[in-house]
Design a protein around this motif. Structure first.
Motif, short mmCIF file in Angstrom:
data_model
loop_
_atom_site.label_atom_id
_atom_site.label_comp_id
_atom_site.label_asym_id
_atom_site.label_seq_id
_atom_site.Cartn_x
_atom_site.Cartn_y
_atom_site.Cartn_z
N GLY A 107 0.84 -1.19 0.00
CA GLY A 107 0.00 0.00 0.00
C GLY A 107 0.87 1.24 0.00
O GLY A 107 1.99 1.24 0.51
N GLU A 108 0.36 2.31 -0.55
CA GLU A 108 1.17 3.50 -0.70
C GLU A 108 1.62 4.09 0.63
O GLU A 108 2.61 4.81 0.70
CB GLU A 108 0.39 4.56 -1.47
N SER A 109 0.90 3.81 1.71
CA SER A 109 1.27 4.42 2.98
C SER A 109 2.21 3.55 3.81
O SER A 109 2.58 3.95 4.90
CB SER A 109 0.00 4.69 3.79
N ASP A 110 2.59 2.40 3.29
CA ASP A 110 3.38 1.47 4.08
C ASP A 110 4.67 2.08 4.60
O ASP A 110 5.07 1.85 5.73
CB ASP A 110 3.70 0.21 3.27
N ASN A 111 5.35 2.84 3.74
CA ASN A 111 6.66 3.37 4.13
C ASN A 111 6.62 4.87 4.41
O ASN A 111 7.67 5.51 4.41
CB ASN A 111 7.67 3.06 3.02
N MET A 112 5.43 5.42 4.60
CA MET A 112 5.31 6.86 4.84
C MET A 112 5.37 7.12 6.34
O MET A 112 4.49 6.71 7.08
CB MET A 112 4.01 7.40 4.25
N LYS A 113 6.38 7.83 6.76
CA LYS A 113 6.57 8.09 8.17
C LYS A 113 5.47 9.00 8.72
O LYS A 113 5.00 9.90 8.03
CB LYS A 113 7.94 8.76 8.39
N ASN A 152 7.72 18.29 2.13
CA ASN A 152 8.62 17.40 2.87
C ASN A 152 9.80 18.18 3.45
O ASN A 152 10.20 17.96 4.60
CB ASN A 152 9.12 16.28 1.95
N GLN A 153 10.36 19.09 2.66
CA GLN A 153 11.48 19.90 3.15
C GLN A 153 11.05 20.78 4.31
O GLN A 153 11.81 21.00 5.26
CB GLN A 153 12.04 20.76 2.01
N ALA A 154 9.83 21.29 4.24
CA ALA A 154 9.33 22.12 5.34
C ALA A 154 9.26 21.31 6.64
O ALA A 154 9.66 21.79 7.71
CB ALA A 154 7.96 22.69 4.98
N LEU A 155 8.76 20.10 6.55
CA LEU A 155 8.69 19.24 7.74
C LEU A 155 10.09 18.92 8.25
O LEU A 155 10.32 18.87 9.47
CB LEU A 155 7.94 17.95 7.40
N GLY A 172 12.08 19.99 12.10
CA GLY A 172 12.60 18.97 13.01
C GLY A 172 11.95 17.62 12.90
O GLY A 172 12.13 16.76 13.78
N TYR A 173 11.21 17.38 11.80
CA TYR A 173 10.48 16.12 11.65
C TYR A 173 11.06 15.24 10.54
O TYR A 173 10.35 14.39 10.00
CB TYR A 173 9.00 16.40 11.40
N LYS A 174 12.31 15.41 10.24
CA LYS A 174 12.95 14.56 9.23
C LYS A 174 12.96 13.11 9.72
O LYS A 174 13.40 12.81 10.82
CB LYS A 174 14.38 15.03 8.96
N GLY A 175 12.48 12.21 8.88
CA GLY A 175 12.41 10.80 9.25
C GLY A 175 11.30 10.48 10.23
O GLY A 175 11.15 9.33 10.65
N LYS A 176 10.51 11.51 10.61
CA LYS A 176 9.43 11.29 11.58
C LYS A 176 8.05 11.50 10.96
O LYS A 176 7.09 10.83 11.35
CB LYS A 176 9.58 12.24 12.77
N GLN A 177 7.96 12.46 10.02
CA GLN A 177 6.67 12.77 9.43
C GLN A 177 6.86 13.08 7.95
O GLN A 177 7.65 13.94 7.58
CB GLN A 177 6.02 13.96 10.12
N HIS A 178 6.13 12.36 7.11
CA HIS A 178 6.11 12.60 5.67
C HIS A 178 4.76 13.24 5.32
O HIS A 178 3.76 12.96 5.98
CB HIS A 178 6.28 11.27 4.92
N PRO A 179 4.70 14.10 4.31
CA PRO A 179 3.41 14.69 3.95
C PRO A 179 2.31 13.66 3.74
O PRO A 179 1.15 13.89 4.10
CB PRO A 179 3.73 15.44 2.65
N HIS A 180 2.69 12.52 3.18
CA HIS A 180 1.70 11.47 2.95
C HIS A 180 1.26 10.81 4.26
O HIS A 180 0.19 10.21 4.34
CB HIS A 180 2.28 10.42 2.02
#
Length: 401
Positions: free
Chosen positions: A208-214, A323-326, A330-338
């Motif tokens: 599923g598309e959300s499987d790897n979305m942090k 994604n760059q804004a996140l 401070g959310y790199k590797g923690k939150q993806h837009p998806h």
């Protein structure tokens, strides 16, 4: 010795003891329907050949050799043949195994019931009710009356893959495969089975598309929303908050145009051309979403795009902008837009556990055959309340007046 060297029957003890295995298993007649079986690994046992109730030849195991010697095997065979001649029923080993399984409640429905009972003390009442309903809806009608030992890995794979491709409910299927695998594991540790037919299944199912979305947890979402509101670019901050409120796929928001929105009707109609499933889909707009959109409208350029790219009227912002804004927040590797879709999906499924397909429609996981944004299969009217509930819930969590 080689079986070709056998000279007399019944088979003598010296013959039974010295018969050599061959590449394939074989049986040698001892007499009166009694056979001596030799397997390639050297294991030896006794079998009786008899006609079952349907008049067909069948085999009944009498035990291993030398635990059962020749004399004991012939005595057991005689007693069974006597019972047959008196009209009594004789069952094969497979039939006896099935009877034992049934008497031990070896149906899949019982397997899942035992596993659910083990989870009930650790789950809250709402979660337990929701997951039990999901199992009863998707699994029990298909496999409930089957013996779980006889459901093959291939059957499980084909079942879940078909569900994925027809219903497009990846997160739910991920949970169901996990529940089945864990139920079989429980049976394995209870000594009931030696093999779990679902081991490794997720490696080969569709992703599923959300499987790897942090994504952050629901508990951490308020801090994320409040942090987003501090981002220096107000238009990007609005875009990120709209991703949380409306949870579209990021591409759908980047390519959104002002003519798709009707503030009076409180609706965003996304055309089929930008939708993954190629089906036009409407998102009911909450009051909070309209407030953000009207604020975004104050930054409107001559472009029809909500988020036009720098110096362009027809190209949207880069697919990496949000994604760059996140990352900068401070959310790199923690939150993806998806990942906002996953957060919303979890919250809605917990709140509306009895309306799973409505939630899936809210996520634009539409079934094949749904014709348009107002088609009853899209559950539009029910989704209006869901979207407003989610916006109110975010306000509640973030203490927004």
């Amino acid at each position: 010795m080689k079986r070709a060297q056998i000279k007399s029957r019944p088979l003598k003890d010296t013959v039974l003891n010295s018969l050599e295995p061959e590449e394939k298993e074989y049986r040698e007649l001892d007499g009166n329907g009694l056979y001596f079986r030799v397997k390639p690994n050297g294991n030896k046992s006794w079998q009786l050949r008899f006609k079952n109730a349907e008049g067909k030849w069948a085999w009944r195991g009498l035990g291993p050799y030398p635990t059962i010697n020749g004399a004991a095997a012939r005595e057991k065979a005689f007693e069974m043949q006597k019972a047959l001649s008196n009209g009594e029923m004789l069952y094969t080993q497979e039939e006896l195994k099935i009877q034992a399984l049934e008497s031990n409640n070896a149906l899949f429905s019982q397997l899942m019931s035992d596993w659910l009972n083990s989870k009930e003390p650790n789950w809250d009442a709402d979660t337990f009710k929701k997951e039990k309903q999901s199992i009863e809806k998707h699994l029990i009608p298909v496999f409930g009356e089957r013996e779980y030992l006889k459901i093959t890995s291939q059957e499980w794979f084909e079942f879940f893959q078909t569900m994925q491709r027809e219903l497009q409910i990846y997160n739910r299927i991920e949970k169901l495969t996990s529940y089945c695998r864990n139920a079989y594991d429980l049976a394995k540790f209870q000594g009931k089975i030696n093999f779990n037919p679902l081991d490794g299944i997720n490696k080969f199912l569709d992703k599923g598309e959300s499987d790897n979305m942090k994504h952050v947890s629901i508990e951490d979402l308020p801090l994320l929303i409040n942090t987003i509101r501090t981002y220096p670019s107000r238009t990007v901050a609005i875009g990120l908050e709209l991703l949380a409120l409306l949870f579209p796929r990021p591409q759908e928001l980047r390519y959104a145009t002002w003519d798709q929105f009707d503030f009076d009707k409180k609706i965003w109609i996304r055309p089929s051309s930008i939708m993954k499933r190629g089906i036009a889909h409407a998102i009911p707009l909450s009051n909070q979403a309209i407030v953000l959109l009207k604020e975004l409208e104050t930054f409107k350029t001559p472009s029809n795009l909500l988020f036009p790219g720098r110096g362009s009227l027809i190209e949207p912002i880069s697919d990496n902008t949000f994604n760059q804004a996140l990352n900068r927040l401070g959310y790199k590797g923690k939150q993806h837009p998806h990942g906002f879709r996953h957060i919303a999906s979890t919250a809605l499924n917990n709140k509306y556990s009895d309306k799973e397909q409505v939630v899936e429609s809210t996520l634009a996981h539409l079934k094949k055959g749904v014709k348009g944004v107002y088609d009853k299969g899209a559950h539009y009217e029910e989704r209006v309340g869901m979207m407003q509930w989610w916006a109110d819930e975010i306000d509640r969590m973030t203490n927004t007046p």
